[in-house]
Design an enzyme around this catalytic site. Structure first.
Site, PDB file in Angstrom:
ATOM      1  N   ASP A   1       0.832  -1.211   0.000  1.00 55.84           N
ATOM      2  CA  ASP A   1       0.000   0.000   0.000  1.00 55.84           C
ATOM      3  C   ASP A   1       0.867   1.261   0.000  1.00 55.84           C
ATOM      4  O   ASP A   1       1.892   1.317   0.685  1.00 55.84           O
ATOM      5  CB  ASP A   1      -0.841  -0.043   1.287  1.00 55.84           C
ATOM      6  CG  ASP A   1      -1.835   1.084   1.402  1.00 55.84           C
ATOM      7  OD1 ASP A   1      -2.728   1.147   0.555  1.00 55.84           O
ATOM      8  OD2 ASP A   1      -1.716   1.892   2.335  1.00 55.84           O
TER       9      ASP A   1
ATOM     10  N   GLU B   1       2.382   6.339 -10.011  1.00 62.46           N
ATOM     11  CA  GLU B   1       3.506   7.179 -10.414  1.00 62.46           C
ATOM     12  C   GLU B   1       3.090   8.113 -11.542  1.00 62.46           C
ATOM     13  O   GLU B   1       2.195   7.800 -12.320  1.00 62.46           O
ATOM     14  CB  GLU B   1       4.667   6.280 -10.864  1.00 62.46           C
ATOM     15  CG  GLU B   1       5.153   5.327  -9.788  1.00 62.46           C
ATOM     16  CD  GLU B   1       5.709   6.050  -8.573  1.00 62.46           C
ATOM     17  OE1 GLU B   1       6.097   7.224  -8.711  1.00 62.46           O
ATOM     18  OE2 GLU B   1       5.720   5.476  -7.482  1.00 62.46           O
TER      19      GLU B   1
HETATM   20  C1  GLC Z   1      -4.224   3.230  -0.278  1.00 62.81           C
HETATM   21  C2  GLC Z   1      -5.507   2.434  -0.175  1.00 62.81           C
HETATM   22  C3  GLC Z   1      -6.597   3.343   0.297  1.00 62.81           C
HETATM   23  C4  GLC Z   1      -6.235   3.874   1.657  1.00 62.81           C
HETATM   24  C5  GLC Z   1      -4.865   4.545   1.611  1.00 62.81           C
HETATM   25  C6  GLC Z   1      -4.337   4.777   2.983  1.00 62.81           C
HETATM   26  O1  GLC Z   1      -4.300   4.228  -1.225  1.00 62.81           O
HETATM   27  O2  GLC Z   1      -5.777   1.837  -1.395  1.00 62.81           O
HETATM   28  O3  GLC Z   1      -7.837   2.682   0.352  1.00 62.81           O
HETATM   29  O4  GLC Z   1      -7.196   4.777   2.097  1.00 62.81           O
HETATM   30  O5  GLC Z   1      -3.899   3.744   0.972  1.00 62.81           O
HETATM   31  O6  GLC Z   1      -3.946   3.571   3.557  1.00 62.81           O
END
Ligand code: GLC
Length: 582
Positions: free
Chosen positions: A241, A306
């Site tokens: 993530d 990106e």
């Molecule tokens: C990523 C996830 C999103 C989340 C964010 C913070 O972008 O896909 O759903 O809110 O990270 O963790």
């Protein structure tokens, strides 16, 4: 007293036995039941993203869970996917619905137990399906023990696990100003004042998601331990993530402002000093080393939004970082544009790292493709066209649950119904992400087969009456059966499986065409991205193709022709064709 001691001993004995049992179960899972490693399997698989809260409820509480997913594995197998990416299922206060983790090595009771998880992995493996976990690397929940300790005092051993800084102009009576102008992605300052220890902590996302300090070696050790933990439970890799947010400028320079304001009313800003800072690639290399210790060729997928293909290419490293960085460039084209897709597919197909692309059009953070690419009149035809684009390419496709039945975005109509905090904060300009997270539509009943409860955590969309698995299974031309056909074709045809991907007919403004080629077999894919019919004459001589006809493998036209002359291919509005040159 004696009976207390003996029951205490019994508990200890049972716990030791359970410990051994689970260690044995874990190694059995990891070593014996994983789908047979087929080299770089991730090049040939199709990943299916499941948002567990919304896939299938098994215990009638209106929220999806692990046993629910297990009960739908036969459906996923029949669909033809090869790997599931589960968005976070760890204990969480659910401020960001699981992306705020309070314990990285447990299962949130709302989703089930660790035994349920092991069962899901084992049952998935039996069907040749791998499980990928979400690795939320940038931040934890503010309820995580690590953060609770860190915020307890300036001298706590975990203080430096997070990013704490003094405010500007702080006095004994005032908190002063945040250390600089950095902004949270979810609105407002990225700094939160902590009155107890009189410092600010940094959070790229919600206030309740403090950023980990990846410059601290103990943080790295703990977070790599998380990878070991899940690898031992038989997972086949991770989706990482928000990886580009890992480091911040050590000099803490202010970000430059851009014109205008965002949906939260903040001045627009360029995240120059909080995105893609040096250090990200070193961490990715270390993460890769951890997972490479395990058999079965585990994979890393990154959320790599990106700005261009050159930056995306860096995610591959020298083949020692991420195998599948998600391609947001292609996902975000957001209109049917043959020239745009042609350009972007060409760039990523020819990336200097020779890395495997990863394509998707929908996920839990953005409106669904049925609406985004649909024109309001031909959305079903366009959904099928997008399915061909996604599944006939060389890259690894990543689907989002429900796209295969044409689920649409169903945002809340009233502010009081919004669940996603960014929708509450940004209403009405930003309605949040509830619209793309609604329950899976299994059948035409009131609760769409999602739950036995009369209520689900997000409402069942009205479209579920006609767009659902049960109804579409019976219609050979449904979006669902189109996906099934294409997924089966992708598996069985050697050119679609392994062939190179080369754009052809390069100046056509409306039709995007490419070939997939292995020695002695060429497949032509033609996608009419316009509302106008087109008749095309292909000359594939430059690609050493001598055939004169196309034997049709898939055509959106009904009835489907068997054979079409290469020099006269008629494509109706929004039609798609996949055919072998003979
Ligand atoms: C990523 C996830 C999103 C989340 C964010 C913070 O972008 O896909 O759903 O809110 O990270 O963790």
């Amino acid at each position: 007293m004696r009976s207390l001691t003996s029951s205490f001993l019994r508990v200890i004995r049972t716990s030791i036995a359970l410990c051994f049992l689970s260690v044995a179960a874990i190694s059995a899972l990891a070593q014996y039941s994983a789908p047979k490693a087929q080299g770089e399997w991730w090049k040939h698989t199709v990943i299916y993203e499941i948002y567990p809260r919304s896939f299938q409820d098994s215990n009638g509480d209106g929220i999806g869970d692990l046993n629910g997913i297990t009960s739908r594995l036969d459906y996923l197998k029949s669909l033809g996917i090869g790997a599931i990416w589960l968005t976070p299922i760890y204990p969480s206060p659910n401020v960001d619905f699981g992306y705020d983790i309070s314990n990285y090595t447990a299962i949130d009771p709302m989703f089930g137990t660790m035994a349920d998880f092991d069962h899901l992995v084992a049952e998935a493996h039996k069907r040749g399906i791998r499980i990928l976990m979400d690795y939320v690397i940038n931040h934890t929940s503010d309820q995580n023990q690590w953060f609770l300790q860190s915020r307890s005092s300036r001298t706590n051993s975990k203080r430096d696990w997070y990013i704490w800084r003094d405010g500007k102009g702080e006095t004994a009576t005032s908190k002063g100003q945040p250390p600089n102008n950095w902004q949270s992605w979810f609105g407002g300052s990225a700094w939160q004042w902590d009155p107890k220890t009189r410092q600010y902590y940094y959070h790229y996302f919600y206030v309740q998601q403090p950023d980990l300090n990846w410059r601290n070696p103990e943080v790295r050790k703990a977070m790599y331990g998380v990878l070991d933990f899940w690898m031992k439970h038989g997972v086949a890799g991770f989706r990482i993530d928000a990886v580009s947010r890992l480091f911040e400028d050590p000099q803490m320079r202010d970000d430059p402002y851009l014109p205008g304001h965002n949906a939260y009313g903040d001045r627009n800003i360029q995240h120059k000093y909080t995105d893609d800072q040096p250090g990200v690639h070193e961490v990715l290399k270390e993460v890769r080393k951890v997972i490479d210790k395990y058999p079965g060729n585990p994979v890393l997928v990154t959320e790599a939004d990106e700005p261009n293909v050159a930056a995306l290419t860096k995610m591959y490293g020298d083949g020692d970082e991420v195998q599948l960085p998600m391609d947001f460039q292609i996902a975000d084209v957001n209109k049917l544009s043959a020239p745009r897709f042609r350009k972007l597919f060409h760039e990523i197909e020819n990336n200097t790292a020779h890395g495997q692309p990863e394509y998707f059009f929908s996920n839990h953070d953005q409106p669904r493709q049925w609406d985004r690419y649909g024109d309001g009149k031909h959305n079903d035809e366009i959904a099928k066209l997008m399915a061909v684009l996604e599944l006939a390419t060389r890259g690894t496709p990543q689907m989002y649950y429900g796209e295969e039945i044409g689920m649409r975005t169903t945002p809340p109509a009233r502010k009081e119904d919004v669940r996603d905090p960014i929708g509450i904060k940004g209403w009405p300009k930003e309605k949040g992400r509830d619209g793309e997270r609604t329950p899976m539509q299994w059948d035409a009943t009131k609760m769409a087969g999602f739950t036995t409860s009369g209520k689900s955590w997000l409402p069942i969309p009205p479209s579920s009456k006609t767009y659902n698995v049960a109804v579409e299974s019976k219609d050979p031309n449904s979006i669902l059966n189109t996906y099934k056909r294409l997924l089966a074709l992708r598996q069985s045809d050697p050119a679609l499986r392994d062939g190179t991907q080369i754009n052809v007919d390069n100046s056509n403004p409306d039709v995007y065409s490419f070939i997939r080629q292995i020695p002695d077999r060429t497949i032509l894919v033609a996608l009419n991205m316009s509302g106008r019919p087109h008749t095309l004459s292909y000359n594939l001589g430059a690609h050493h193709v001598n055939g004169t006809h196309l034997r049709v493998l898939y055509s959106s036209q009904s009835p489907q022709p068997d054979s079409v002359p290469l020099r006269q291919v008629v494509l109706q509005p929004f039609a798609a064709l996949v055919a072998v040159v003979e």
